[in-house]
Design an enzyme around this catalytic site. Structure first.
Site, PDB file in Angstrom:
ATOM      1  N   LYS A   7       0.796  -1.148  -0.088  1.00  0.00           N
ATOM      2  CA  LYS A   7       0.161  -0.023   0.127  1.00  0.00           C
ATOM      3  C   LYS A   7       0.941   1.260   0.032  1.00  0.00           C
ATOM      4  O   LYS A   7       0.696   2.132  -0.985  1.00  0.00           O
ATOM      5  CB  LYS A   7      -0.733   0.033   1.176  1.00  0.00           C
ATOM      6  CG  LYS A   7      -1.473   1.384   1.566  1.00  0.00           C
ATOM      7  CD  LYS A   7      -2.143   1.372   2.938  1.00  0.00           C
ATOM      8  CE  LYS A   7      -2.376   2.458   3.952  1.00  0.00           C
ATOM      9  NZ  LYS A   7      -1.343   3.249   4.502  1.00  0.00           N
ATOM     10  N   ASN A   8       1.885   1.410   1.058  1.00  0.00           N
ATOM     11  CA  ASN A   8       2.742   2.635   1.205  1.00  0.00           C
ATOM     12  C   ASN A   8       3.591   2.893  -0.175  1.00  0.00           C
ATOM     13  O   ASN A   8       4.164   3.758  -0.406  1.00  0.00           O
ATOM     14  CB  ASN A   8       3.328   2.696   2.486  1.00  0.00           C
ATOM     15  CG  ASN A   8       2.174   2.890   3.491  1.00  0.00           C
ATOM     16  OD1 ASN A   8       0.946   3.170   3.271  1.00  0.00           O
ATOM     17  ND2 ASN A   8       2.633   2.787   4.789  1.00  0.00           N
ATOM     18  N   CYS A  44      -5.344   8.201   8.371  1.00  0.00           N
ATOM     19  CA  CYS A  44      -5.526   7.797   9.795  1.00  0.00           C
ATOM     20  C   CYS A  44      -5.232   8.803  10.823  1.00  0.00           C
ATOM     21  O   CYS A  44      -4.221   9.381  10.544  1.00  0.00           O
ATOM     22  CB  CYS A  44      -4.634   6.302   9.912  1.00  0.00           C
ATOM     23  SG  CYS A  44      -5.522   5.032   9.074  1.00  0.00           S
ATOM     24  N   ARG A  94      -0.538  15.136  12.865  1.00  0.00           N
ATOM     25  CA  ARG A  94       0.133  14.481  11.883  1.00  0.00           C
ATOM     26  C   ARG A  94       0.982  15.891  10.990  1.00  0.00           C
ATOM     27  O   ARG A  94       0.309  16.272   9.825  1.00  0.00           O
ATOM     28  CB  ARG A  94      -0.556  13.563  11.013  1.00  0.00           C
ATOM     29  CG  ARG A  94      -0.837  12.261  11.738  1.00  0.00           C
ATOM     30  CD  ARG A  94      -1.365  11.435  11.006  1.00  0.00           C
ATOM     31  NE  ARG A  94      -0.573  10.684  10.129  1.00  0.00           N
ATOM     32  CZ  ARG A  94      -0.842   9.722   9.553  1.00  0.00           C
ATOM     33  NH1 ARG A  94      -2.005   8.891   9.334  1.00  0.00           N
ATOM     34  NH2 ARG A  94       0.068   9.022   8.535  1.00  0.00           N
ATOM     35  N   ASP A 102       3.875   0.486  12.267  1.00  0.00           N
ATOM     36  CA  ASP A 102       2.393   0.098  11.591  1.00  0.00           C
ATOM     37  C   ASP A 102       2.125  -1.543  12.047  1.00  0.00           C
ATOM     38  O   ASP A 102       1.231  -2.274  11.760  1.00  0.00           O
ATOM     39  CB  ASP A 102       2.386   0.227  10.106  1.00  0.00           C
ATOM     40  CG  ASP A 102       2.519   1.636   9.663  1.00  0.00           C
ATOM     41  OD1 ASP A 102       2.058   2.484  10.743  1.00  0.00           O
ATOM     42  OD2 ASP A 102       3.051   1.836   8.341  1.00  0.00           O
ATOM     43  N   ARG A 144      -9.189   0.184   3.707  1.00  0.00           N
ATOM     44  CA  ARG A 144      -8.367   1.207   2.963  1.00  0.00           C
ATOM     45  C   ARG A 144      -6.883   0.584   2.760  1.00  0.00           C
ATOM     46  O   ARG A 144      -6.356   0.818   1.877  1.00  0.00           O
ATOM     47  CB  ARG A 144      -8.190   2.280   4.159  1.00  0.00           C
ATOM     48  CG  ARG A 144      -9.203   3.273   4.128  1.00  0.00           C
ATOM     49  CD  ARG A 144      -9.002   4.564   5.026  1.00  0.00           C
ATOM     50  NE  ARG A 144      -7.562   4.783   4.667  1.00  0.00           N
ATOM     51  CZ  ARG A 144      -6.694   5.333   5.371  1.00  0.00           C
ATOM     52  NH1 ARG A 144      -7.056   6.094   6.710  1.00  0.00           N
ATOM     53  NH2 ARG A 144      -5.279   5.858   5.165  1.00  0.00           N
TER      54      ARG A 144
END
Ligand code: EPU
Length: 432
Positions: free
Chosen positions: A22-23, A117, A123, A307, A399
């Site tokens: 994903k990232n 998130c 953030r 994570d 997600r």
């Protein structure tokens, strides 16, 4: 609303295939904006963050063609304006990569503030702003829109980050790929997806050296050309299934992974009494004996990933003895602990540390996911627990995890996704 309903207690057996990261995907898709011609991106994960990002690019004028369920062609030659100010930008954190990509291509960017998130703390994006400013951009935020403007192009510069930031490293790398001259990033993040983005950009004609170390040099080039690229496997998705086997017990072959990226997770699991065997592009995870307690602190790569913190903390809830988990990356990433408490866990949180007293078992309960990794952790809790667990807030999980319910069911878990119609509201606004 969709909920997951889990009947816990089944050990997991079989094989699970890990999707693309994903990232990495959410950095590579915006990078396609800087490429002249068609980019073929393979091994894309089928998750909602990716589809949100693709729909943003489409609205900006990109041509996107689905080749098969894991492969797309993106052609951004018809994107004319450096502007991405849509409401849906708030849904994903990675929308901030459009700033670097648009600055690189057009020399200016107007991008809605990112969402994503929220673990409870702020953030910030000050390091991104610091980097772009050093490269000659003037950056301001007005009415929720980040405006970054240069006279003509970004100029190469030395950018020293005060904190190790994955997002800032990626964003500066994006902008620098098409900047005038060379950029040096010091104190860069080293995550596998940073190397993957550098490999993607280099395969399109960029000149980036040092990705994967804390000093990256990017020599700006005049143009990037189309080509093919296949995204690396998702380190965190793999780690999540490894943690699920550790918690529920059983033996699973986790396929299509890069075992080296998983070392930080594998070594922790081994300390906890779990067997992890590395093969060429898979790992075997087996747990038959009781789990042992351990201590850990999350850190930027190659440290233990933040994570994976909620998932491992959840498994430690049923390990023998007392474990201490310290969050070294985010200010507040223990909000999910309240949900685990409803399942009979014993965890005390003080600031960035959780003290976990192992209990013999968890019990099923109705609980709610508040963010992506917390959601994955609650699924693991449900798999380990006695009785039924009902999880709300699963859109967070979707997600970032492709077909989690199907993948776990294939391993023998009793888990299903059910649709529950929302109760009628008197007014269409958020209450509370
Ligand atoms: N930070 C600053 N200033 C900045 C940027 C970051 O102070 O300008 C601080 C943050 O507050 C945090 C630390 O630096 O304390 C690290 O933040 P980082 O910038 O590395 O995080 P990010 O890029 O916003 C990415 C992942 C997160 C993951 C972190 C850390 C994406 C889209 N997100 O976020 O992934 O937790 O790196 O590894 O790549 C997830 O996938 O669930 C997720 C949240």
């Amino acid at each position: 609303m969709t909920k997951y309903v889990i009947n816990g207690g089944n050990p997991l057996y079989g094989e699970v295939e890990i999707s693309g990261a994903k990232n990495a995907a959410v950095a590579i898709i915006p990078a396609a904006l800087m490429v002249e011609g068609v980019c073929r991106i393979e091994n894309l994960p089928n998750i909602s963050d990716v589809s949100t990002l693709l729909s943003i690019l489409k609205e900006m004028g990109a041509d996107i063609r689905v080749v098969n369920k894991r492969t797309i062609d993106i052609d951004c030659s018809r994107v004319r304006a450096p502007r991405a100010t849509f409401d849906r930008m708030q849904r994903i954190r990675a929308s901030y990569y459009l700033i670097g990509a648009l600055l690189g291509r057009f020399g200016s960017a107007y991008v809605a503030m990112p969402g994503g998130c929220n673990f409870g703390g702020v953030r910030p994006i000050d390091q991104h702003v610091k980097g772009f400013t050093a490269m000659g951009a003037s950056v301001s935020v007005k009415n929720g829109i980040v405006q970054a403007v240069t006279g003509d192009k970004l100029r190469g510069a030395t950018v020293y980050f005060d904190v190790v930031s994955v997002g800032a490293t990626i964003n500066i790398m994006l902008g620098a790929a098409l900047a005038e001259g060379s950029t040096y990033i010091e104190n860069a993040a080293r995550e596998p997806h940073i190397v993957d983005l550098a490999n993607f950009l280099n395969s399109m004609g960029a000149d980036i050296r040092g990705a994967g170390t804390n000093a990256i040099r990017i020599r700006g080039v005049r143009r990037l050309n189309g080509g093919f690229y296949s995204i690396i496997p998702d380190q965190i998705e793999a780690g999540t299934y490894m943690a699920a086997v550790a918690g529920a017990g059983g033996r699973v072959v986790i396929k299509e992974v890069i075992p080296k990226h998983l070392e930080c997770i594998s070594s922790k699991l081994r300390e906890m009494g779990v067997t992890v065997v590395d093969l060429e592009d898979s790992v075997i995870v087996q747990r038959t004996d009781p789990l042992l307690r351990t201590h850990l602190k999350t850190m930027p790569y190659p440290g233990f990933p933040t994570d994976m913190q909620p998932q491992i903390s959840t498994v430690l809830c049923i390990a023998e003895g007392t474990s201490i988990v310290t969050e070294g990356v985010w200010d507040n990433r223990f909000k999910y602990v309240d949900e685990l408490t409803k399942m009979g866990s014993s965890i005390r949180v003080t600031e960035r540390t959780a003290i976990i007293e192992g209990v013999p078992y968890l019990t099923g309960a109705p609980i709610k996911a508040g963010d992506l990794r917390a959601g994955a952790a609650l699924v693991i809790a449900g798999l380990c627990a006695r009785g039924e667990t009902e999880i709300e807030g699963v859109s967070y999980i979707e997600r970032g995890y492709e077909k989690m319910v199907d993948k776990l069911s294939a391993l023998g878990a009793e888990i299903k996704s059910i649709y529950v119609p929302d109760e009628p509201q008197l007014e269409e606004k958020e209450i509370g």
